[in-house]
Design a protein around this motif. Structure first.
Motif, PDB file in Angstrom:
ATOM      1  N   TYR A 176       0.790  -1.236   0.000  1.00 35.21           N
ATOM      2  CA  TYR A 176       0.000   0.000   0.000  1.00 35.21           C
ATOM      3  C   TYR A 176       0.822   1.286   0.000  1.00 35.21           C
ATOM      4  O   TYR A 176       0.249   2.348  -0.227  1.00 35.21           O
ATOM      5  CB  TYR A 176      -0.918   0.013   1.226  1.00 35.21           C
ATOM      6  CG  TYR A 176      -2.054  -0.968   1.116  1.00 35.21           C
ATOM      7  CD1 TYR A 176      -3.187  -0.681   0.357  1.00 35.21           C
ATOM      8  CD2 TYR A 176      -1.989  -2.200   1.758  1.00 35.21           C
ATOM      9  CE1 TYR A 176      -4.228  -1.587   0.254  1.00 35.21           C
ATOM     10  CE2 TYR A 176      -3.021  -3.113   1.661  1.00 35.21           C
ATOM     11  CZ  TYR A 176      -4.141  -2.796   0.907  1.00 35.21           C
ATOM     12  OH  TYR A 176      -5.164  -3.696   0.794  1.00 35.21           O
ATOM     13  N   ILE A 177       2.106   1.253   0.271  1.00 36.42           N
ATOM     14  CA  ILE A 177       2.885   2.489   0.213  1.00 36.42           C
ATOM     15  C   ILE A 177       3.025   2.919  -1.247  1.00 36.42           C
ATOM     16  O   ILE A 177       3.480   2.148  -2.098  1.00 36.42           O
ATOM     17  CB  ILE A 177       4.270   2.300   0.858  1.00 36.42           C
ATOM     18  CG1 ILE A 177       4.130   2.121   2.368  1.00 36.42           C
ATOM     19  CG2 ILE A 177       5.170   3.496   0.565  1.00 36.42           C
ATOM     20  CD1 ILE A 177       5.448   1.919   3.089  1.00 36.42           C
ATOM     21  N   TYR A 180      -2.623   5.046  -4.122  1.00 36.90           N
ATOM     22  CA  TYR A 180      -3.604   6.035  -3.698  1.00 36.90           C
ATOM     23  C   TYR A 180      -4.946   5.716  -4.339  1.00 36.90           C
ATOM     24  O   TYR A 180      -5.012   5.250  -5.482  1.00 36.90           O
ATOM     25  CB  TYR A 180      -3.184   7.451  -4.100  1.00 36.90           C
ATOM     26  CG  TYR A 180      -1.867   7.885  -3.482  1.00 36.90           C
ATOM     27  CD1 TYR A 180      -1.836   8.498  -2.240  1.00 36.90           C
ATOM     28  CD2 TYR A 180      -0.665   7.651  -4.143  1.00 36.90           C
ATOM     29  CE1 TYR A 180      -0.630   8.891  -1.673  1.00 36.90           C
ATOM     30  CE2 TYR A 180       0.533   8.034  -3.592  1.00 36.90           C
ATOM     31  CZ  TYR A 180       0.542   8.656  -2.364  1.00 36.90           C
ATOM     32  OH  TYR A 180       1.740   9.039  -1.800  1.00 36.90           O
ATOM     33  N   ASN A 217      -7.183   3.707   1.379  1.00 38.17           N
ATOM     34  CA  ASN A 217      -6.805   4.830   2.246  1.00 38.17           C
ATOM     35  C   ASN A 217      -6.638   4.381   3.690  1.00 38.17           C
ATOM     36  O   ASN A 217      -5.712   4.819   4.393  1.00 38.17           O
ATOM     37  CB  ASN A 217      -7.858   5.933   2.152  1.00 38.17           C
ATOM     38  CG  ASN A 217      -7.896   6.592   0.784  1.00 38.17           C
ATOM     39  OD1 ASN A 217      -6.875   6.671   0.098  1.00 38.17           O
ATOM     40  ND2 ASN A 217      -9.064   7.061   0.373  1.00 38.17           N
ATOM     41  N   ARG A 220      -3.386   2.402   3.990  1.00 38.73           N
ATOM     42  CA  ARG A 220      -2.217   3.290   3.946  1.00 38.73           C
ATOM     43  C   ARG A 220      -1.948   3.895   5.319  1.00 38.73           C
ATOM     44  O   ARG A 220      -0.788   3.977   5.762  1.00 38.73           O
ATOM     45  CB  ARG A 220      -2.429   4.402   2.920  1.00 38.73           C
ATOM     46  CG  ARG A 220      -2.300   3.940   1.470  1.00 38.73           C
ATOM     47  CD  ARG A 220      -2.543   5.080   0.490  1.00 38.73           C
ATOM     48  NE  ARG A 220      -1.678   6.204   0.772  1.00 38.73           N
ATOM     49  CZ  ARG A 220      -2.099   7.395   1.220  1.00 38.73           C
ATOM     50  NH1 ARG A 220      -3.392   7.580   1.453  1.00 38.73           N
ATOM     51  NH2 ARG A 220      -1.247   8.364   1.435  1.00 38.73           N
TER      52      ARG A 220
END
Length: 269
Positions: A176-177, A180, A217, A220
């Protein structure tokens, strides 16, 4: 005159005899007689102390100002570990809960995250209760030996916690890094006038199994919470290691000062 002097001497001698007769007479003790010795009830002795034992009372030195501040700081860190551990359980447990509601098998990565958060939360809770448990242990000459026995397993367990936090951060960080959702990337896409690429990236992320935009989201944010947990557990494990080294040195110094003290066992330190 001669007769009067005789009478006075006789009266004085009789008075001395009467006075000596009225005083209590003390006899010399017989060395061959076994006199009874005063007893002391065994129930009044402290635990582990027998009659004739040379008891030693070691006063615990008062805590310094730096020691008090360090203890307060570590207490705050333990509380934050407890809170952030519950946060991780809530962030990842939401997806596990929805999977059970939809009669689907929960993803093993999310289950692992919940387990890691649960273990960290329980460990932090134990460390918050541990000071009250230690107060029930009598402080004495074997206090440093007790600390070395407790702190070494504690350090090993905290290293294990650090390893699983690092593993968790690596798993979800690689997922997840840099990814978006459409809500978070709309502003950047408008600046670059590439709304079509933004929609395609979000659709690709959904197809790759990362979830919808809300889940992306949330995950993240969960990744950075994992990193905060990792940093806090590295701090506490280092602190436990330093305490163990200090207690071990103090215990060895006490053994060298008094090897006959039964409260220490150099082989177990």
């Amino acid at each position: 005159m001669f007769l009067a002097g005789k009478l006075i001497k006789v009266g004085i001698s009789q008075a001395k005899k009467r006075k000596a007769k009225n005083q209590p007479q003390f006899q010399q003790p017989d060395p061959n007689y076994n006199y009874p010795q005063p007893g002391y009830p065994m129930g009044e002795y402290p635990p582990g102390v027998a009659p004739g034992t040379d008891t030693k009372y070691v006063l615990t030195p008062p805590a310094t100002k730096a020691g008090k501040l360090t203890a307060m700081f570590m207490s705050v860190v333990r509380f934050l570990q407890f809170v952030f551990g519950l946060t991780v359980v809530a962030l990842y447990g939401d997806d596990v809960h929805h999977a059970h509601e939809d009669d689907r098998q929960a993803n093993a990565k999310w289950v692992f995250a919940v387990i890691v958060g649960g273990l960290a939360t329980l460990t932090a809770l134990w460390h918050m209760i541990l000071p009250f448990v230690k107060r029930r242990v009598h402080s004495g000459s074997n206090q440093h030996t007790f600390n070395t026995k407790v702190l070494l397993p504690e350090f090993i367990w905290e290293v294990i916690i650090c390893v699983i936090w690092l593993t968790l951060f690596g798993i979800f960080g690689s997922m997840y890094i840099g990814v978006y959702g459409s809500d978070s990337s709309s502003s950047s896409s408008s600046k670059r006038d590439s709304s079509s690429s933004s929609s395609s990236s979000s659709s690709n992320s959904s197809d790759s199994g990362l979830g919808d935009n809300a889940k992306i989201n949330r995950m993240r944010h969960a990744v950075w919470v994992d990193l905060v947990n990792l940093v806090m557990w590295v701090i506490t494990s280092t602190w436990v290691l330093l305490r163990w080294i200090k207690s071990r040195r103090a215990a060895l110094a006490a053994v060298a000062a008094d090897p006959a003290d039964p409260g220490f066992d150099a082989e177990k330190i």
